[in-house]
Design a protein around this motif. Structure first.
Motif, short mmCIF file in Angstrom:
data_model
loop_
_atom_site.label_atom_id
_atom_site.label_comp_id
_atom_site.label_asym_id
_atom_site.label_seq_id
_atom_site.Cartn_x
_atom_site.Cartn_y
_atom_site.Cartn_z
N SER A 245 0.73 -1.32 0.08
CA SER A 245 -0.05 0.04 0.10
C SER A 245 0.79 1.31 0.13
O SER A 245 0.49 2.28 -0.45
N TRP A 246 2.08 1.42 0.49
CA TRP A 246 3.01 2.54 0.67
C TRP A 246 3.20 3.06 -0.81
O TRP A 246 3.79 3.97 -1.07
N ARG A 247 2.99 2.25 -1.79
CA ARG A 247 3.35 2.35 -3.11
C ARG A 247 2.36 3.61 -3.62
O ARG A 247 2.54 4.27 -4.77
N LEU A 248 1.19 3.75 -2.92
CA LEU A 248 0.03 4.66 -3.35
C LEU A 248 0.37 6.12 -2.59
O LEU A 248 -0.59 6.81 -2.52
N ASP A 249 1.58 6.07 -1.60
CA ASP A 249 1.61 7.30 -1.12
C ASP A 249 2.31 8.38 -2.01
O ASP A 249 3.33 8.20 -2.29
N HIS A 250 1.71 9.37 -2.58
CA HIS A 250 1.90 10.26 -3.65
C HIS A 250 2.09 11.59 -3.01
O HIS A 250 1.95 12.70 -3.58
N LYS A 251 2.31 11.73 -1.68
CA LYS A 251 2.42 12.96 -0.98
C LYS A 251 3.79 13.31 -0.06
O LYS A 251 3.73 14.38 0.50
N GLY A 252 4.72 12.45 -0.42
CA GLY A 252 5.89 12.59 0.18
C GLY A 252 6.00 12.35 1.67
O GLY A 252 6.52 13.14 2.39
N SER A 253 5.32 11.52 2.03
CA SER A 253 5.04 10.91 3.41
C SER A 253 6.27 10.52 4.22
O SER A 253 6.23 10.34 5.47
N LYS A 254 7.27 10.35 3.45
CA LYS A 254 8.74 9.82 4.17
C LYS A 254 8.07 8.31 4.87
O LYS A 254 8.92 7.86 5.67
N ILE A 255 7.55 7.67 4.07
CA ILE A 255 7.12 6.11 4.68
C ILE A 255 8.27 5.42 4.40
O ILE A 255 8.89 5.28 3.38
N ARG A 256 8.88 4.48 5.54
CA ARG A 256 10.05 3.54 5.55
C ARG A 256 9.52 2.35 5.49
O ARG A 256 9.48 1.70 6.84
N PRO A 257 9.23 1.44 4.51
CA PRO A 257 8.88 0.06 4.55
C PRO A 257 10.09 -0.68 5.42
O PRO A 257 11.31 -0.59 5.30
N ASP A 258 9.71 -1.42 6.40
CA ASP A 258 10.68 -2.27 7.23
C ASP A 258 11.76 -1.36 7.81
O ASP A 258 12.91 -1.77 7.81
N GLY A 259 11.33 0.09 8.18
CA GLY A 259 12.39 0.82 8.83
C GLY A 259 13.22 1.55 7.87
O GLY A 259 14.18 2.39 8.31
N THR A 260 13.24 1.24 6.69
CA THR A 260 14.27 2.03 5.72
C THR A 260 13.73 2.19 4.48
O THR A 260 12.59 1.61 4.24
N TYR A 261 14.26 3.24 3.73
CA TYR A 261 13.34 3.29 2.26
C TYR A 261 13.70 2.22 1.46
O TYR A 261 14.63 1.35 1.41
N ASN A 262 12.54 1.93 0.70
CA ASN A 262 12.44 0.61 -0.26
C ASN A 262 13.49 0.98 -1.29
O ASN A 262 14.03 2.15 -1.77
N CYS A 263 14.27 -0.27 -1.87
CA CYS A 263 15.15 0.08 -3.07
C CYS A 263 14.64 -0.93 -4.18
O CYS A 263 15.23 -2.16 -4.21
N ASP A 264 13.87 -0.75 -5.00
CA ASP A 264 13.24 -1.64 -5.93
C ASP A 264 14.17 -2.06 -6.93
O ASP A 264 14.41 -3.40 -7.30
N THR A 265 14.92 -1.02 -7.30
CA THR A 265 15.99 -1.63 -8.56
C THR A 265 17.15 -2.45 -8.16
O THR A 265 17.67 -2.94 -8.97
#
Length: 150
Positions: free
Chosen positions: A29-49
């Protein structure tokens, strides 16, 4: 005597492409945050690539709580569970089922909406409105996530 020939017609569903079957689902669901909310999945920023789910050659799609397709508008920095969110104004190209094309996507970070660009291969799996799959074949860029939308 007259011979009568009965002609019948059947409609068959085309088989799903291997890429459609093997695509990884992005359901967070955090993929839908388009407001710059600084959500950190699992305590760190996600790194898809740099994760197996989007490494070179792997196909992915958005589903469930993650949306239905890649975001089509610019999110601010620190959106979509990461420092930089990927989006594309070509996220849903006009494709027929089973066809693929390359589109330009942008990293939206502290340098603006188009801080840098990458290329994705996009494919259409069915005639359903948002049945797209994506593939990234570039280098690892930590701190980046693919943003979803409904």
């Amino acid at each position: 005597t007259k011979k009568t020939t009965l002609i019948t017609s059947t409609t068959t569903e085309l088989p799903l492409l291997a890429q459609c079957i093997s695509a990884i689902n992005f359901t967070e669901s955090w993929r839908l945050d388009h407001k710059g909310s600084k959500i950190r999945p699992d305590g760190t920023y996600n790194c898809d690539t740099s994760q197996p789910s989007s490494r070179k050659g792997t196909w992915f799609r958005f589903s469930g709580s993650g949306g239905t397709h890649l975001l089509e508008s610019c999110p601010p920095a620190y959106s979509c569970g990461s420092e930089t969110g990927f989006w594309s104004d070509e996220a849903k190209p006009n494709l027929q089922r089973g066809h693929f094309t390359k589109v330009k996507a942008y990293g939206s970070g502290t340098g603006g909406c188009k801080s840098y660009n990458i290329y994705l291969t996009v494919g259409r799996c069915s005639e359903r409105p948002n049945d797209y799959i994506y593939q990234y074949n570039g280098r690892s860029l930590c701190g980046d996530s693919f943003c979803g939308q409904f």
